[in-house]
Design a protein around this motif. Structure first.
Motif, PDB file in Angstrom:
ATOM      1  N   TRP A   1      21.691  19.215  17.495  1.00  0.00           N
ATOM      2  CA  TRP A   1      20.298  18.789  17.404  1.00  0.00           C
ATOM      3  C   TRP A   1      19.410  20.018  17.338  1.00  0.00           C
ATOM      4  N   ASP A   2      18.161  19.804  16.923  1.00  0.00           N
ATOM      5  CA  ASP A   2      17.231  20.922  16.833  1.00  0.00           C
ATOM      6  C   ASP A   2      16.531  21.136  18.170  1.00  0.00           C
ATOM      7  N   ASN A   3      15.816  22.232  18.277  1.00  0.00           N
ATOM      8  CA  ASN A   3      15.173  22.618  19.534  1.00  0.00           C
ATOM      9  C   ASN A   3      14.090  21.651  19.989  1.00  0.00           C
ATOM     10  N   ASN A   4      13.497  20.922  19.070  1.00  0.00           N
ATOM     11  CA  ASN A   4      12.441  19.967  19.412  1.00  0.00           C
ATOM     12  C   ASN A   4      12.986  18.572  19.675  1.00  0.00           C
ATOM     13  N   ILE A   5      14.272  18.432  19.581  1.00  0.00           N
ATOM     14  CA  ILE A   5      14.949  17.143  19.686  1.00  0.00           C
ATOM     15  C   ILE A   5      14.321  16.134  18.712  1.00  0.00           C
ATOM     16  N   SER A   6      14.008  16.611  17.517  1.00  0.00           N
ATOM     17  CA  SER A   6      13.427  15.716  16.519  1.00  0.00           C
ATOM     18  C   SER A   6      14.454  15.247  15.493  1.00  0.00           C
ATOM     19  N   SER A   7      15.619  15.907  15.451  1.00  0.00           N
ATOM     20  CA  SER A   7      16.683  15.458  14.555  1.00  0.00           C
ATOM     21  C   SER A   7      18.033  15.823  15.159  1.00  0.00           C
ATOM     22  N   TYR A   8      19.069  15.105  14.723  1.00  0.00           N
ATOM     23  CA  TYR A   8      20.430  15.327  15.207  1.00  0.00           C
ATOM     24  C   TYR A   8      21.415  14.995  14.100  1.00  0.00           C
ATOM     25  N   CYS A   9      22.620  15.554  14.206  1.00  0.00           N
ATOM     26  CA  CYS A   9      23.691  15.257  13.258  1.00  0.00           C
ATOM     27  C   CYS A   9      25.022  15.231  13.999  1.00  0.00           C
ATOM     28  N   ILE A  10      25.950  14.455  13.465  1.00  0.00           N
ATOM     29  CA  ILE A  10      27.304  14.362  13.987  1.00  0.00           C
ATOM     30  C   ILE A  10      28.252  14.816  12.882  1.00  0.00           C
ATOM     31  N   LEU A  11      29.069  15.828  13.187  1.00  0.00           N
ATOM     32  CA  LEU A  11      30.007  16.367  12.202  1.00  0.00           C
ATOM     33  C   LEU A  11      31.431  16.230  12.708  1.00  0.00           C
ATOM     34  N   ASP A  12      32.322  15.860  11.793  1.00  0.00           N
ATOM     35  CA  ASP A  12      33.728  15.637  12.121  1.00  0.00           C
ATOM     36  C   ASP A  12      34.586  16.258  11.028  1.00  0.00           C
ATOM     37  N   GLN A  13      35.103  17.432  11.291  1.00  0.00           N
ATOM     38  CA  GLN A  13      35.949  18.172  10.371  1.00  0.00           C
ATOM     39  C   GLN A  13      35.240  18.367   9.033  1.00  0.00           C
ATOM     40  N   THR A  14      35.597  17.662   7.963  1.00  0.00           N
ATOM     41  CA  THR A  14      34.915  17.865   6.678  1.00  0.00           C
ATOM     42  C   THR A  14      33.894  16.778   6.384  1.00  0.00           C
ATOM     43  N   ASN A  15      33.478  16.052   7.395  1.00  0.00           N
ATOM     44  CA  ASN A  15      32.538  14.948   7.188  1.00  0.00           C
ATOM     45  C   ASN A  15      31.283  15.103   8.030  1.00  0.00           C
ATOM     46  N   ILE A  16      30.169  14.731   7.447  1.00  0.00           N
ATOM     47  CA  ILE A  16      28.942  14.544   8.210  1.00  0.00           C
ATOM     48  C   ILE A  16      28.892  13.045   8.477  1.00  0.00           C
ATOM     49  N   ILE A  17      29.128  12.665   9.711  1.00  0.00           N
ATOM     50  CA  ILE A  17      29.154  11.247  10.050  1.00  0.00           C
ATOM     51  C   ILE A  17      27.772  10.642   9.889  1.00  0.00           C
ATOM     52  N   GLY A  18      26.768  11.402  10.244  1.00  0.00           N
ATOM     53  CA  GLY A  18      25.413  10.921  10.064  1.00  0.00           C
ATOM     54  C   GLY A  18      24.404  11.865  10.687  1.00  0.00           C
ATOM     55  N   CYS A  19      23.171  11.721  10.262  1.00  0.00           N
ATOM     56  CA  CYS A  19      22.055  12.469  10.808  1.00  0.00           C
ATOM     57  C   CYS A  19      20.917  11.490  11.053  1.00  0.00           C
ATOM     58  N   GLY A  20      20.099  11.821  12.008  1.00  0.00           N
ATOM     59  CA  GLY A  20      18.958  10.972  12.308  1.00  0.00           C
ATOM     60  C   GLY A  20      17.741  11.800  12.654  1.00  0.00           C
ATOM     61  N   ILE A  21      16.610  11.164  12.534  1.00  0.00           N
ATOM     62  CA  ILE A  21      15.345  11.786  12.891  1.00  0.00           C
ATOM     63  C   ILE A  21      14.734  10.948  13.993  1.00  0.00           C
ATOM     64  N   TRP A  22      14.419  11.586  15.113  1.00  0.00           N
ATOM     65  CA  TRP A  22      13.779  10.892  16.217  1.00  0.00           C
ATOM     66  C   TRP A  22      12.281  10.945  16.041  1.00  0.00           C
ATOM     67  N   LYS A  23      11.641   9.850  16.230  1.00  0.00           N
ATOM     68  CA  LYS A  23      10.177   9.798  16.190  1.00  0.00           C
ATOM     69  C   LYS A  23       9.695   9.435  17.573  1.00  0.00           C
TER      70      LYS A  23
END
Length: 127
Positions: free
Chosen positions: A100-122
């Motif tokens: 996640w970023d320092n502002n906790i405004s976005s996050y991502c989940i990575l698994d080996q060669t895959n990006i499982i998903g990313c999100g933006i927190w509002k």
């Protein structure tokens, strides 16, 4: 699969692609492309400590790759942690990277060669 012995990957930024100055989601795509360039899955390296060169040549398992991601994201100024899932009887496990970023405004989940998903927190405002 046991995760008692964490790997100790030595990351050398000079040998990696340039993913600096990007948003977390862009950096996730950049680092995922970086990993795809040398990814090898090697079950025989479970519980072994690997240098970056050994990882690139020999390959690794899920915890090696999640540690690689976490080290690289840290170099880029992001935060993260490993997440381990266990089978019911705890004889099998799998590890992924959550970043996640320092502002906790976005996050991502990575698994080996895959990006499982990313999100933006509002931020939620009740007004």
């Amino acid at each position: 699969m046991s995760f008692n012995n964490k790997t100790n990957l030595l990351i050398n930024s000079e040998s990696n692609t340039d993913c600096e100055g990007l948003s977390l989601i862009q950096a996730s795509k950049c680092l995922n492309d970086e990993v795809k360039g040398f990814f090898k899955y090697n079950i025989s390296n479970v519980n072994k400590e690997l240098s970056l060169e050994e990882l690139k040549v020999q390959g690794g398992v899920c915890n090696h790759w999640s540690e690689y991601y976490l080290n690289r994201f840290k170099e880029l100024g992001f935060l993260g942690k490993e997440v381990i899932f266990w089978s019911k009887n705890k004889d099998k496990g799998h590890e992924i990277a959550l970043v996640w970023d320092n502002n906790i405004s976005s996050y991502c989940i990575l698994d080996q060669t895959n990006i499982i998903g990313c999100g933006i927190w509002k931020e939620y405002n009740e007004n």
